[in-house]
Motif scaffolding. Structure first.
Motif, PDB file in Angstrom:
ATOM      1  N   GLU A   1       0.836  -1.196   0.000  1.00 17.69           N
ATOM      2  CA  GLU A   1       0.000   0.000   0.000  1.00 17.69           C
ATOM      3  C   GLU A   1       0.876   1.253   0.000  1.00 17.69           C
ATOM      4  N   CYS A   2       0.275   2.381  -0.388  1.00 19.94           N
ATOM      5  CA  CYS A   2       1.064   3.615  -0.443  1.00 19.94           C
ATOM      6  C   CYS A   2       1.632   3.934   0.945  1.00 19.94           C
ATOM      7  N   LEU A   3       2.801   4.515   0.930  1.00 24.56           N
ATOM      8  CA  LEU A   3       3.531   4.757   2.172  1.00 24.56           C
ATOM      9  C   LEU A   3       2.786   5.665   3.141  1.00 24.56           C
ATOM     10  N   ALA A   4       2.408   6.846   2.681  1.00 25.14           N
ATOM     11  CA  ALA A   4       1.890   7.868   3.587  1.00 25.14           C
ATOM     12  C   ALA A   4       0.556   7.504   4.220  1.00 25.14           C
ATOM     13  N   ALA A   5      -0.125   6.507   3.700  1.00 27.37           N
ATOM     14  CA  ALA A   5      -1.382   6.079   4.315  1.00 27.37           C
ATOM     15  C   ALA A   5      -1.126   5.333   5.629  1.00 27.37           C
ATOM     16  N   ALA A   6       0.107   4.923   5.870  1.00 27.42           N
ATOM     17  CA  ALA A   6       0.441   4.168   7.084  1.00 27.42           C
ATOM     18  C   ALA A   6       0.334   5.030   8.338  1.00 27.42           C
ATOM     19  N   ALA A   7       0.768   6.281   8.254  1.00 24.98           N
ATOM     20  CA  ALA A   7       0.749   7.173   9.419  1.00 24.98           C
ATOM     21  C   ALA A   7       1.075   8.596   8.973  1.00 24.98           C
ATOM     22  N   SER A   8       0.598   9.551   9.722  1.00 22.00           N
ATOM     23  CA  SER A   8       0.959  10.941   9.431  1.00 22.00           C
ATOM     24  C   SER A   8       2.294  11.258  10.104  1.00 22.00           C
ATOM     25  N   PHE A   9       2.898  12.329   9.673  1.00 21.67           N
ATOM     26  CA  PHE A   9       4.160  12.774  10.269  1.00 21.67           C
ATOM     27  C   PHE A   9       3.957  13.038  11.756  1.00 21.67           C
ATOM     28  N   ASP A  10       2.877  13.747  12.095  1.00 20.63           N
ATOM     29  CA  ASP A  10       2.607  14.033  13.507  1.00 20.63           C
ATOM     30  C   ASP A  10       2.373  12.757  14.314  1.00 20.63           C
ATOM     31  N   ASP A  11       1.711  11.765  13.726  1.00 21.51           N
ATOM     32  CA  ASP A  11       1.508  10.487  14.431  1.00 21.51           C
ATOM     33  C   ASP A  11       2.843   9.847  14.789  1.00 21.51           C
ATOM     34  N   LEU A  12       3.769   9.842  13.831  1.00 17.13           N
ATOM     35  CA  LEU A  12       5.083   9.237  14.084  1.00 17.13           C
ATOM     36  C   LEU A  12       5.895  10.051  15.094  1.00 17.13           C
ATOM     37  N   LEU A  13       5.823  11.388  14.984  1.00 13.33           N
ATOM     38  CA  LEU A  13       6.517  12.240  15.969  1.00 13.33           C
ATOM     39  C   LEU A  13       5.978  11.981  17.375  1.00 13.33           C
ATOM     40  N   GLN A  14       4.657  11.910  17.467  1.00 13.32           N
ATOM     41  CA  GLN A  14       4.017  11.698  18.772  1.00 13.32           C
ATOM     42  C   GLN A  14       4.408  10.338  19.337  1.00 13.32           C
ATOM     43  N   GLU A  15       4.370   9.329  18.494  1.00 12.73           N
ATOM     44  CA  GLU A  15       4.695   7.971  18.932  1.00 12.73           C
ATOM     45  C   GLU A  15       6.146   7.842  19.387  1.00 12.73           C
TER      46      GLU A  15
END
Length: 167
Positions: free
Chosen positions: A110-124
């Motif tokens: 699947e397309c990469l960016a559908a996995a998570a947003s930038f903010d989601d990854l920063l927060q995690e």
């Protein structure tokens, strides 16, 4: 006419070993070659099987339009409004490296960016958003990118080439 005949013979010579393989096991280049050879050989039944596999993998003209979510990237807000312009580029590289890592773990095309947003990854990972990000977090992100980028990108490229629409 002679050129077309030579091309047909060359395609058949190159693709004959690939045609004997299971169609599902073929890599994308082999499928494309097998499709071209089936057209030249006027083998409609084989061509239909190959095209069904290509459609399953969303190759060539079967590729659907990409949803807008697939094109998202880090916003130039918060820290990135005042930071050096190259910081946003480095953050974008970190983001896509992390997305590749996620897709590898999922074994997903699947397309990469559908996995998570930038903010989601920063927060995690860092407990911040682009609005609350600091220079210290940026340097931690950059260090992680430099440590892991090559291995993750090479692994993802190999996975994508073998399983998705890659070469």
């Amino acid at each position: 006419m002679i050129r077309k005949s030579l091309l047909a013979l060359a395609l058949m010579a190159v693709c004959t070993p690939a045609l004997s393989q299971d169609i599902e096991a073929m890599n994308p280049k082999e499928l494309q070659g097998a499709a071209a050879a089936a057209v030249v050989a006027e083998d409609a039944e084989l061509l239909l099987e190959i095209m069904q596999e290509m459609q399953r993998r969303e190759m060539l003209f079967f590729k659907e339009d990409r949803p807008a979510i697939c094109d998202r990237e880090p916003a130039k807000t918060g820290y990135f409004e005042t930071a050096h312009p190259f910081h946003h580029g480095a953050a974008k590289q970190w983001y896509f490296m992390k997305l590749r890592e996620i897709r590898l773990a999922e074994q997903s095309c699947e397309c990469l960016a559908a996995a998570a947003s930038f903010d989601d990854l920063l927060q995690e990972q860092f407990g911040v958003t682009t609005e609350t990000m600091t220079e210290e977090v940026f340097f931690a992100m950059r260090d992680e990118r430099e440590s892991n980028r090559r291995a993750i990108n090479e692994s993802y490229r190999a996975f994508h080439s073998a399983n998705c629409r890659g070469e």
